[in-house]
Design an enzyme around this catalytic site. Structure first.
Site, short mmCIF file in Angstrom:
data_model
loop_
_atom_site.label_atom_id
_atom_site.label_comp_id
_atom_site.label_asym_id
_atom_site.label_seq_id
_atom_site.Cartn_x
_atom_site.Cartn_y
_atom_site.Cartn_z
N GLN A 227 0.85 -1.91 0.25
CA GLN A 227 0.20 -0.24 -0.46
C GLN A 227 1.01 1.13 0.15
O GLN A 227 0.46 2.28 -0.75
CB GLN A 227 -0.46 0.14 1.41
CG GLN A 227 -2.19 -0.84 0.87
CD GLN A 227 -1.88 -2.27 1.67
OE1 GLN A 227 -0.25 -2.50 2.14
NE2 GLN A 227 -2.22 -3.04 2.33
N ASP B 223 -6.42 1.30 12.47
CA ASP B 223 -7.86 0.67 12.42
C ASP B 223 -8.65 0.73 13.29
O ASP B 223 -10.13 0.37 13.68
CB ASP B 223 -7.44 -0.83 11.87
CG ASP B 223 -7.08 -0.50 10.03
OD1 ASP B 223 -5.82 0.43 9.83
OD2 ASP B 223 -7.20 -0.75 9.21
O1 MRU Z 1 -5.16 -3.63 5.34
P1 MRU Z 1 -5.41 -1.68 4.47
O2 MRU Z 1 -4.49 -1.80 2.90
O3 MRU Z 1 -6.85 -1.62 5.13
O4 MRU Z 1 -4.64 -1.82 6.09
C1 MRU Z 1 -5.07 0.31 6.29
C2 MRU Z 1 -4.60 0.76 7.03
O5 MRU Z 1 -3.58 0.04 8.03
C3 MRU Z 1 -4.68 2.28 7.42
O6 MRU Z 1 -3.15 2.54 7.83
C4 MRU Z 1 -5.78 2.14 8.03
O7 MRU Z 1 -6.73 1.48 7.77
C5 MRU Z 1 -5.84 3.79 8.85
S1 MRU Z 1 -6.55 4.47 6.99
C6 MRU Z 1 -6.57 6.14 7.55
#
Ligand code: MRU
Length: 348
Positions: free
Chosen positions: A197, A238
């Protein structure tokens, strides 16, 4: 450029900017069956805690949008089924459950109204969740920018930007707001194995905004800190427990340990919709375990022996003792967190 929009509602459809295809292709998924919103969340076509909450809220609207008006019982059953199915899409991000609970409340408070009015109030509520999130991110940005020095090098992990939220971003919102105030920020983005990501989304998003970004492998964070190249870390979250423990993308904890070792401030940026006021500590946060092929392969390229055993937790928990502050839309919380977090609950 116009800000990237992860999720939209348009003409009775949920539009999702496919984050699995970024940055190489800009593909908009046009979804007219809520079950495909569930699939898009599971497959990370839309990802990031606030963005999956918003997508799920629109998913509930979609579940009843194209139904006829003849059968009230079937209408209500479908909406409730959609809420239950969407809840099962991913386990860790609190924002998903927070948004679905808001949709469930609106449904139960309007049960006796004509069906077309129920559709309308559900859509209004999903739009409010979406627009509110953008405002929350902007406030997080304002509060967080004050913590960042005029010339600063900031490290971020994963993607907590416009793509992960209603727009603007949480961690990247802090960086955007600091830039808007005339500060000169240099960003190191970790690539964020296994799904990249940071490499695919954060690097892309910041470059689109002309923010100075340098991509590094996750394993280089210690090197950067040892050489005094990082002034602050800002990450998203999260789920945050009542004691201030923070679940975020796998690898966040390692960055926090390194930040502590090198006396680099470690900031978490998140809206109130990420806080789980029912959980005493991070130990209670459910951690998603994802498919082994995400580690065995990069994209469709096989890296490891096809049947090697794999462990693939998608998140880890950073203990409150390693964080310097939690930046919310209501202000900046400093340790010890429990009192500040309890007050947020009262005011939320
Ligand atoms: O697995 P993902 O890409 O959904 O994980 C996302 C994250 O860990 C982000 O850092 C988190 O959701 C914060 S988004 C503002």
């Amino acid at each position: 450029m116009d800000e990237l929009q992860a999720v939209q509602w348009k003409d009775g459809k949920v539009l999702i900017l496919d984050q699995q295809k970024l940055p190489n292709e800009l593909v908009l998924l046009s979804i007219s069956d809520y079950k495909n919103v569930v699939n898009a969340i599971k497959a990370l076509n839309v990802r990031g805690a606030p963005a999956i909450g918003i997508a799920a809220a629109y998913g509930v609207v979609l579940s009843v949008w194209h139904l006829g008006d003849g059968d009230r019982a079937a209408f209500l059953e479908t909406a409730n089924q959609a809420i239950n199915d969407l809840k099962k899409s991913r386990p860790t991000a609190k924002n998903l459950f927070w948004a679905l609970e808001k949709m469930r409340l609106v449904l139960s408070n309007n049960l006796n109204r004509p069906l077309n009015e129920i559709r309308r109030v559900l859509l209004e509520n999903a739009r409010r969740i979406h627009q509110d999130d953008i405002q929350r991110c902007k406030k997080i940005g304002e509060h967080g920018a004050g913590l960042i020095a005029i010339r600063s090098t900031v490290l971020t992990h994963c993607n907590a930007g416009a793509l992960a939220t209603g727009g603007y971003g949480t961690a990247l919102g802090v960086i955007r707001a600091a830039e808007d105030k005339g500060k000169k920020i240099r960003v190191y983005a970790t690539e964020t194995r296994p799904l990249l990501q940071g490499a695919r989304l954060t690097a892309f998003e910041l470059m689109e905004d002309d923010i100075d970004v340098t991509l590094v492998c996750d394993s280089m964070v210690g090197y950067l800190m040892q050489k005094n190249m990082i002034d602050a870390v800002v990450v998203g979250a999260d789920r945050i427990a009542r004691n201030g423990d923070v679940a975020n993308k796998i690898g966040t904890y390692s960055v926090a340990v390194l930040a502590k070792q090198h006396s680099v401030p470690f900031y978490v940026a998140a809206p109130l919709s990420t806080f789980d006021f029912d959980l005493k500590s991070g130990e209670e946060i459910p951690i998603e375990e994802r498919h082994a092929d995400e580690i065995r392969q990069i994209g469709s390229i096989q890296l490891a022996p096809e049947d090697v055993a794999v462990l693939n937790p998608a998140f880890d928990v950073t203990p409150a003792s390693l964080t310097s502050a939690i930046i919310t839309e209501k202000g900046v919380l400093k340790p010890p967190y429990p009192d500040g977090i309890d007050k947020l609950k009262i005011n939320s």
